[in-house]
Motif scaffolding. Structure first.
Motif, PDB file in Angstrom:
ATOM      1  N   ASN A  76       0.809  -1.209   0.000  1.00  0.00           N
ATOM      2  CA  ASN A  76       0.000   0.000   0.000  1.00  0.00           C
ATOM      3  C   ASN A  76       0.850   1.269   0.000  1.00  0.00           C
ATOM      4  OD1 ASN A  76      -2.490  -1.263  -0.022  1.00  0.00           O
ATOM      5  ND2 ASN A  76      -2.623  -1.408   2.206  1.00  0.00           N
ATOM      6  N   LEU A  77       2.023   1.184   0.588  1.00  0.00           N
ATOM      7  CA  LEU A  77       2.928   2.329   0.641  1.00  0.00           C
ATOM      8  C   LEU A  77       3.827   2.402  -0.584  1.00  0.00           C
ATOM      9  CD1 LEU A  77       4.307   4.712   2.130  1.00  0.00           C
ATOM     10  CD2 LEU A  77       5.761   2.997   3.267  1.00  0.00           C
ATOM     11  N   VAL A  78       4.474   1.286  -0.930  1.00  0.00           N
ATOM     12  CA  VAL A  78       5.531   1.351  -1.955  1.00  0.00           C
ATOM     13  C   VAL A  78       4.991   1.644  -3.348  1.00  0.00           C
ATOM     14  CG1 VAL A  78       7.193  -0.060  -0.683  1.00  0.00           C
ATOM     15  CG2 VAL A  78       5.551  -1.173  -2.215  1.00  0.00           C
ATOM     16  N   TRP A  79       3.739   1.274  -3.646  1.00  0.00           N
ATOM     17  CA  TRP A  79       3.177   1.645  -4.944  1.00  0.00           C
ATOM     18  C   TRP A  79       3.172   3.164  -5.100  1.00  0.00           C
ATOM     19  CZ3 TRP A  79       2.858  -0.506  -9.297  1.00  0.00           C
ATOM     20  CH2 TRP A  79       2.545  -1.865  -9.451  1.00  0.00           C
ATOM     21  N   ARG A  80       2.747   3.843  -4.042  1.00  0.00           N
ATOM     22  CA  ARG A  80       2.686   5.308  -4.075  1.00  0.00           C
ATOM     23  C   ARG A  80       4.092   5.914  -4.204  1.00  0.00           C
ATOM     24  NH1 ARG A  80      -1.570   3.463  -1.028  1.00  0.00           N
ATOM     25  NH2 ARG A  80      -3.528   4.648  -1.107  1.00  0.00           N
ATOM     26  N   LEU A  81       5.026   5.406  -3.396  1.00  0.00           N
ATOM     27  CA  LEU A  81       6.384   5.958  -3.394  1.00  0.00           C
ATOM     28  C   LEU A  81       7.121   5.653  -4.693  1.00  0.00           C
ATOM     29  CD1 LEU A  81       7.626   5.348   0.273  1.00  0.00           C
ATOM     30  CD2 LEU A  81       6.206   7.182  -0.682  1.00  0.00           C
ATOM     31  N   ALA A  82       6.851   4.490  -5.287  1.00  0.00           N
ATOM     32  CA  ALA A  82       7.520   4.136  -6.537  1.00  0.00           C
ATOM     33  C   ALA A  82       7.135   5.104  -7.659  1.00  0.00           C
ATOM     34  CB  ALA A  82       7.172   2.703  -6.930  1.00  0.00           C
ATOM     35  N   LEU A  83       5.872   5.481  -7.705  1.00  0.00           N
ATOM     36  CA  LEU A  83       5.418   6.422  -8.731  1.00  0.00           C
ATOM     37  C   LEU A  83       6.064   7.795  -8.538  1.00  0.00           C
ATOM     38  CD1 LEU A  83       1.627   5.464  -8.886  1.00  0.00           C
ATOM     39  CD2 LEU A  83       3.434   4.865 -10.513  1.00  0.00           C
ATOM     40  N   VAL A  84       6.187   8.221  -7.266  1.00  0.00           N
ATOM     41  CA  VAL A  84       6.858   9.494  -6.966  1.00  0.00           C
ATOM     42  C   VAL A  84       8.332   9.418  -7.355  1.00  0.00           C
ATOM     43  CG1 VAL A  84       7.533  11.085  -5.125  1.00  0.00           C
ATOM     44  CG2 VAL A  84       5.251  10.048  -5.107  1.00  0.00           C
ATOM     45  N   ALA A  85       8.977   8.277  -7.056  1.00  0.00           N
ATOM     46  CA  ALA A  85      10.397   8.096  -7.398  1.00  0.00           C
ATOM     47  C   ALA A  85      10.606   8.132  -8.905  1.00  0.00           C
ATOM     48  CB  ALA A  85      10.905   6.774  -6.825  1.00  0.00           C
ATOM     49  N   LEU A  86       9.648   7.597  -9.672  1.00  0.00           N
ATOM     50  CA  LEU A  86       9.736   7.645 -11.137  1.00  0.00           C
ATOM     51  C   LEU A  86       9.724   9.079 -11.648  1.00  0.00           C
ATOM     52  CD1 LEU A  86       7.507   4.811 -12.667  1.00  0.00           C
ATOM     53  CD2 LEU A  86       9.915   5.264 -13.117  1.00  0.00           C
ATOM     54  N   VAL A  87       8.850   9.893 -11.065  1.00  0.00           N
ATOM     55  CA  VAL A  87       8.800  11.318 -11.439  1.00  0.00           C
ATOM     56  C   VAL A  87      10.125  11.991 -11.102  1.00  0.00           C
ATOM     57  CG1 VAL A  87       7.701  13.536 -10.950  1.00  0.00           C
ATOM     58  CG2 VAL A  87       6.302  11.476 -11.175  1.00  0.00           C
ATOM     59  N   GLY A  88      10.647  11.690  -9.901  1.00  0.00           N
ATOM     60  CA  GLY A  88      11.926  12.262  -9.488  1.00  0.00           C
ATOM     61  C   GLY A  88      13.057  11.852 -10.407  1.00  0.00           C
ATOM     62  N   SER A  89      13.053  10.589 -10.840  1.00  0.00           N
ATOM     63  CA  SER A  89      14.103  10.097 -11.733  1.00  0.00           C
ATOM     64  C   SER A  89      14.104  10.840 -13.060  1.00  0.00           C
ATOM     65  CB  SER A  89      13.910   8.598 -11.966  1.00  0.00           C
ATOM     66  OG  SER A  89      14.930   8.082 -12.779  1.00  0.00           O
ATOM     67  N   ALA A  90      12.908  11.099 -13.585  1.00  0.00           N
ATOM     68  CA  ALA A  90      12.796  11.844 -14.839  1.00  0.00           C
ATOM     69  C   ALA A  90      13.310  13.271 -14.673  1.00  0.00           C
ATOM     70  CB  ALA A  90      11.339  11.854 -15.309  1.00  0.00           C
ATOM     71  N   LEU A  91      12.980  13.898 -13.534  1.00  0.00           N
ATOM     72  CA  LEU A  91      13.475  15.255 -13.258  1.00  0.00           C
ATOM     73  C   LEU A  91      14.988  15.267 -13.118  1.00  0.00           C
ATOM     74  CD1 LEU A  91      10.816  16.445 -10.637  1.00  0.00           C
ATOM     75  CD2 LEU A  91      11.058  17.229 -13.006  1.00  0.00           C
ATOM     76  N   GLY A  92      15.522  14.257 -12.423  1.00  0.00           N
ATOM     77  CA  GLY A  92      16.970  14.175 -12.231  1.00  0.00           C
ATOM     78  C   GLY A  92      17.709  14.013 -13.538  1.00  0.00           C
ATOM     79  N   ALA A  93      17.145  13.226 -14.457  1.00  0.00           N
ATOM     80  CA  ALA A  93      17.772  13.024 -15.761  1.00  0.00           C
ATOM     81  C   ALA A  93      17.836  14.330 -16.547  1.00  0.00           C
ATOM     82  CB  ALA A  93      17.000  11.975 -16.555  1.00  0.00           C
ATOM     83  N   GLN A  94      16.852  15.195 -16.348  1.00  0.00           N
ATOM     84  CA  GLN A  94      16.868  16.495 -17.012  1.00  0.00           C
ATOM     85  C   GLN A  94      17.886  17.434 -16.373  1.00  0.00           C
ATOM     86  OE1 GLN A  94      15.156  17.380 -19.841  1.00  0.00           O
ATOM     87  NE2 GLN A  94      14.672  15.189 -19.847  1.00  0.00           N
ATOM     88  N   LEU A  95      17.989  17.377 -15.046  1.00  0.00           N
ATOM     89  CA  LEU A  95      18.911  18.255 -14.337  1.00  0.00           C
ATOM     90  C   LEU A  95      20.371  17.977 -14.681  1.00  0.00           C
ATOM     91  CD1 LEU A  95      17.336  18.355 -10.747  1.00  0.00           C
ATOM     92  CD2 LEU A  95      17.484  20.248 -12.381  1.00  0.00           C
ATOM     93  N   VAL A  96      20.706  16.708 -14.896  1.00  0.00           N
ATOM     94  CA  VAL A  96      22.100  16.341 -15.127  1.00  0.00           C
ATOM     95  C   VAL A  96      22.657  16.990 -16.392  1.00  0.00           C
ATOM     96  CG1 VAL A  96      21.702  14.248 -16.503  1.00  0.00           C
ATOM     97  CG2 VAL A  96      23.704  14.386 -15.009  1.00  0.00           C
ATOM     98  N   LEU A  97      21.766  17.318 -17.332  1.00  0.00           N
ATOM     99  CA  LEU A  97      22.211  17.918 -18.582  1.00  0.00           C
ATOM    100  C   LEU A  97      22.880  19.278 -18.366  1.00  0.00           C
ATOM    101  CD1 LEU A  97      19.120  17.050 -20.828  1.00  0.00           C
ATOM    102  CD2 LEU A  97      21.315  15.851 -20.685  1.00  0.00           C
ATOM    103  N   GLY A  98      22.468  19.983 -17.321  1.00  0.00           N
ATOM    104  CA  GLY A  98      23.031  21.304 -17.082  1.00  0.00           C
ATOM    105  C   GLY A  98      24.039  21.355 -15.948  1.00  0.00           C
ATOM    106  N   PHE A  99      24.398  20.196 -15.406  1.00  0.00           N
ATOM    107  CA  PHE A  99      25.305  20.166 -14.251  1.00  0.00           C
ATOM    108  C   PHE A  99      26.725  19.912 -14.736  1.00  0.00           C
ATOM    109  CE2 PHE A  99      27.288  18.436 -10.438  1.00  0.00           C
ATOM    110  CZ  PHE A  99      26.803  19.288  -9.470  1.00  0.00           C
ATOM    111  N   LYS A 100      27.670  20.704 -14.259  1.00  0.00           N
ATOM    112  CA  LYS A 100      29.038  20.628 -14.760  1.00  0.00           C
ATOM    113  C   LYS A 100      29.999  19.909 -13.814  1.00  0.00           C
ATOM    114  CE  LYS A 100      27.716  23.015 -18.314  1.00  0.00           C
ATOM    115  NZ  LYS A 100      27.521  22.344 -19.609  1.00  0.00           N
ATOM    116  N   ASN A 101      29.959  20.232 -12.516  1.00  0.00           N
ATOM    117  CA  ASN A 101      30.983  19.727 -11.596  1.00  0.00           C
ATOM    118  C   ASN A 101      30.546  18.425 -10.930  1.00  0.00           C
ATOM    119  OD1 ASN A 101      33.133  19.383  -9.895  1.00  0.00           O
ATOM    120  ND2 ASN A 101      33.048  21.433  -9.011  1.00  0.00           N
ATOM    121  N   GLN A 102      30.634  17.308 -11.675  1.00  0.00           N
ATOM    122  CA  GLN A 102      30.213  16.021 -11.127  1.00  0.00           C
ATOM    123  C   GLN A 102      31.185  15.501 -10.071  1.00  0.00           C
ATOM    124  OE1 GLN A 102      28.729  12.757 -13.169  1.00  0.00           O
ATOM    125  NE2 GLN A 102      27.167  13.892 -14.278  1.00  0.00           N
ATOM    126  N   GLU A 103      32.456  15.933 -10.147  1.00  0.00           N
ATOM    127  CA  GLU A 103      33.436  15.456  -9.161  1.00  0.00           C
ATOM    128  C   GLU A 103      33.078  15.945  -7.761  1.00  0.00           C
ATOM    129  OE1 GLU A 103      36.387  13.250  -7.733  1.00  0.00           O
ATOM    130  OE2 GLU A 103      35.704  13.298  -9.809  1.00  0.00           O
TER     131      GLU A 103
END
Length: 256
Positions: A76-103
């Protein structure tokens, strides 16, 4: 596909993928083993990430099934959190494009994971009992925020995602380490599936390697999940702390 003798996959890729599946099913961190293994085979960075998601689907699916059949996942909990994590993953993939200092980012994450390890060691009772409060407002707020941030991190960078998920469930949502591991594996399966679909379109997966190592990963994951359920939270906690050390070492010393 790179110019690679399949015998290489059978000689070291298969056993290392099995080992990665075993430890990932218990405490996360399997990518610490599989990513360097794929790089050593001579795959390009894009092929490494895509192929790793292919084999990870096998492992996360098999471990999720083992935890699920023993009632060690709070669905009952993880279904909800998994969907939120999927949204976060998509946002993170977009953010990495503009990030320079990975070190610098790599060192910050390594520091955070060290802090996580210290907190787990300092609190000897953490994760040994299941004190989950149920699907209340606090659980949804804390769990949702945590899943969003960890999902963003997974899409942005990746290493240590399972470590952070375990900490979220054990420290903040008060699960024991066995159910915390089951919950984390479920969310990892959903996010891996989302990433797999994305990378499928890219055409960078090396199918022969990914499928062979995926079967081995699934077998290791099955064994790891059964060990975690059989041995209990104290066992999982010890393995978790070892994985913390491995993830920190990877972040500091392995730059791919």
């Amino acid at each position: 596909m790179p110019d690679l003798d399949l015998a290489h996959v059978l000689s070291y890729g298969i056993p290392l993928s099995f080992l990665a599946g075993l430890i990932d099913a218990i405490a996360g961190g399997g990518g610490v083993i599989t990513l360097p293994t794929l790089l050593f085979m001579g795959l390009s960075p894009g092929q490494v990430v895509a192929t790793n998601k292919l084999l990870a689907i096998f492992g996360s699916a098999s471990s999720t099934y083992q935890y699920l059949r023993k009632g060690k996942i709070e669905l009952n909990l993880v279904w909800r959190l998994a969907l939120v994590a999927l949204v976060g993953s998509a946002l993170g993939a977009q953010l990495v494009l503009g990030f320079k200092n990975q070190e610098a980012f790599r060192l910050i994450i390594a520091g955070l994971i060290v802090v996580v390890g210290i907190l787990v060691v300092a609190n000897k009772k953490m994760g040994l009992e299941n004190n989950y409060e149920g699907l209340n407002r606090r659980t949804l707020l804390v769990g949702g925020l945590g899943a969003l941030l960890i999902g963003m991190y997974d899409g942005f960078f990746g290493p240590g995602t399972g470590t952070f998920l375990m900490f979220l469930f054990v420290r903040f949502l008060k699960f024991d380490f066995v159910v915390g591991s089951g919950n984390a594996r479920f969310i990892n399966f959903i996010t891996n599936l989302g990433a797999f679909i994305t990378f499928l379109i890219s055409g960078q997966m090396v199918w022969a390697i990914g499928l062979a190592m995926g079967v081995a990963n699934a077998l290791g994951s099955t064994l790891g999940a059964r060990l975690a359920i059989l041995k209990g939270s104290t066992f999982v906690k010890v393995i978790y702390l070892l994985i913390v050390l491995l993830v920190v070492a990877r972040l500091i010393f392995v730059h791919n």
